[in-house]
Design an enzyme around this catalytic site. Structure first.
Site, mmCIF file in Angstrom:
data_model
loop_
_atom_site.group_PDB
_atom_site.id
_atom_site.type_symbol
_atom_site.label_atom_id
_atom_site.label_comp_id
_atom_site.label_asym_id
_atom_site.label_seq_id
_atom_site.Cartn_x
_atom_site.Cartn_y
_atom_site.Cartn_z
ATOM 1 N N CYS A 94 0.784 -1.234 0.000
ATOM 2 C CA CYS A 94 0.000 0.000 0.000
ATOM 3 C C CYS A 94 0.815 1.282 0.000
ATOM 4 C CB CYS A 94 -0.996 -0.032 1.149
ATOM 5 S SG CYS A 94 -2.276 -1.300 0.911
ATOM 6 N N SER A 152 -5.664 11.622 -2.411
ATOM 7 C CA SER A 152 -5.469 10.229 -2.797
ATOM 8 C C SER A 152 -5.171 10.158 -4.281
ATOM 9 C CB SER A 152 -6.738 9.433 -2.489
ATOM 10 O OG SER A 152 -6.727 8.194 -3.145
#
Length: 544
Positions: free
Chosen positions: A114, A460
């Protein structure tokens, strides 16, 4: 590393109770840095993969030893613990570096998935400079909902859709429950998959690693092959810095620009450049983007998922299309890049376009400058609607991510507004919080074509709409964003690469001189150290 001789008797004695024998001590020591945890869906399956990696290492003549590092989930931390997320990049890097060097490891295998964990392990690889290979976790499958693919970012946008009355509570709960159907990385082109694809484009993972499904039976075979491949790197002396240099970094940046990758890659690639001592700057991203056509878009900027990218041929397919713009004589963990791309397969042609017929003539990111961002700001131009590429509107100023989120949910936003969110930079937050949920709410409420957001924080990779982040200098460093007041006119001109506020230099200086300092939102512990040492986002937010 060698464990021969009298001086290493104590070390051998300490290894023996863990089941290691004299035969192991004769082999290269291969560290498996695993970010497995039970609190991150992209990592909860990595423990199983590690066992298959060990099999490959043993088969190829190595001595595998597994150790762990931290991992946190950006999505779970949003709105709660996001101050702590970007700083984990440095903790991951330090923990892997310190463990590997303390135990004199001969090679490293990085198991990670991630947003901050992959970059942290890249930094560690640069510091250790031993033969290094990555095995990333792969995407979770996309769910089907209403005849379309449903992924994690759809759950964020559903917050705005529910708040605006577009969907009812029953539909909202169905979306929330279905968006993440299994372990794996969120199946969208967020920072996680952008960085996994960059790792493959750098040549640090085997072909297909970034996009092969987390639940695909072939991933266990890929884990075994990764274990065997690291031993080949040991035999040919191919260390991290032999594979990663300015040429391979430019290749990787171009590749990510071509598929509309996350704006956060700028932070991480600048930090890697700093570690390696290579000349890569914020301006280079804009220059490379201007020269690199956009060949693909993925969720949330289109309906395609990372699984669709894999079926189209994956990272190698994108690189093959870009081959005339790349340095093809770079090395990879599986041999020359030229050979890797020659072997690349072409799949679904509608997912990845050609250089001759691209989606857009420029890549996914743009660097904006002006009197509001003298040192630069970042926008994911591939995810901005054409009508918002140039926009002027009155500023509405917020001092935190929470303030703007509450403002959106109260439905007080007017078309044309420019929402300015400050004191969210690396130092000011501290930790450069992600404004992913406010950005998704904005789009979910149908305001992505009429309202812009500007912040010294970040977004993001799965953000779409006119969202400009990484404004530098940040407010905590006395940047002009700290001088903006409600009603000031903000002008965004992405084609011209401009971000300006309708104030004279004198007015900005006067306002900055009279402003009261803003206290950090979070104090104590590691964040105090981070705040005192972190550099600007325009230089990668590295610790000094």
């Amino acid at each position: 590393m060698t464990l021969d001789g009298l001086n290493q008797a104590y070390a051998r004695a300490l290894y023996r109770p863990m089941g290691f024998t004299d035969k192991d001590f004769e082999k290269p020591l291969v560290g498996i840095a695993n970010s497995w945890s039970e609190i991150v869906p992209g990592h909860c399956h990595l423990r199983d993969l590690a066992e298959h990696v060990k099999v490959g290492v043993r088969e190829a003549g190595g001595w595998p030893v597994e150790f762990n590092t931290v991992s946190v989930c950006d999505g779970i931390a949003q709105g709660r613990g996001m101050h702590y997320v970007l700083p984990t990049r440095d903790i991951v890097a330090a923990s892997v570096e310190l463990t590997a060097k303390a135990h004199s490891m001969d090679a490293l295998i990085m198991l990670c998935s991630c947003d901050k964990i992959v970059p942290g392990m890249l930094l560690a690889g640069a510091r250790c400079d031993v033969p290094t290979i990555f095995l990333t976790g792969g995407p979770m499958p996309a769910a089907a909902f209403g005849g379309k693919a449903l992924v994690a970012c759809d759950a964020k946008e559903a917050i705005g859709r529910f708040a605006s009355g577009e969907i009812d509570e029953k539909t909202f709960l169905k979306i929330e429950s279905a968006a993440c159907p299994s372990p794996g990385i969120c199946n969208m082109m967020g920072t996680a998959h952008t960085m996994c694809c960059i790792v493959e484009a750098l040549g640090l993972s085997l072909p297909g690693c970034a996009t092969l499904g987390a639940d695909d039976p072939g991933r266990r075979g890929l884990a075994d092959a990764t274990g065997r491949a690291v031993m080949d790197l040991v035999r040919r002396g191919a260390t991290f810095r032999r594979i990663v240099d300015i040429r391979s970094m430019q290749n990787a940046v171009r590749t990510a620009l071509a598929f509309g990758g996350s704006s956060n890659m700028v932070l991480h690639m600048l930090a890697l450049a700093h570690e390696l001592g290579v000349d890569l700057t914020l301006n280079d991203f804009d220059l490379l983007s201007a020269e690199t056509p956009l060949l693909a878009r993925f969720k949330p900027a289109s309906g395609f998922t990372v699984t669709d990218l894999h079926e189209a041929g994956g990272v190698a397919r994108v690189m093959k299309e870009l081959s005339e713009l790349l340095s093809l004589d770079c090395d990879t963990v599986s041999g020359p890049l030229r050979d890797r791309l020659d072997a690349a397969q072409t799949g679904k042609t509608d997912t990845v376009k050609t250089v001759q017929s691209p989606l857009a003539p420029q890549g996914g990111l743009a660097v904006l400058k002006g009197n509001l961002a003298p040192d630069g700001a970042i926008v994911k131009q591939s995810a901005v609607s054409e009508k918002m590429l140039v926009h002027s509107g009155p500023a509405k100023v917020f001092e935190s991510e929470g303030e703007v989120r509450d403002h959106l949910l109260s439905k007080k936003v007017a078309p044309g507004d420019v929402l300015v969110i400050r004191n969210e930079g690396p130092k000011g937050g501290p930790g450069m919080r992600e404004l992913s949920i406010p950005a998704a709410i904005l789009v979910g409420m149908g305001l992505g074509d009429s309202v812009a957001m500007v912040t010294d924080g970040r977004y993001s990779g799965a953000t779409r709409g006119p969202c400009i982040g990484h404004v530098c200098p940040e407010a905590a460093d006395g940047g002009p964003i700290a001088a903006v007041q409600d009603g000031d006119t903000i002008t965004i001109d992405i084609p011209a690469r401009r971000l300006d506020v309708a104030l004279s230099d004198e007015a900005i200086t006067d306002r900055l001189a009279s402003r009261a300092p803003v206290a950090p939102k979070t104090r104590g512990g590691f964040l105090d150290l981070y705040r005192s040492r972190v550099g600007p986002s325009s230089q990668g937010a590295v610790l000094r």
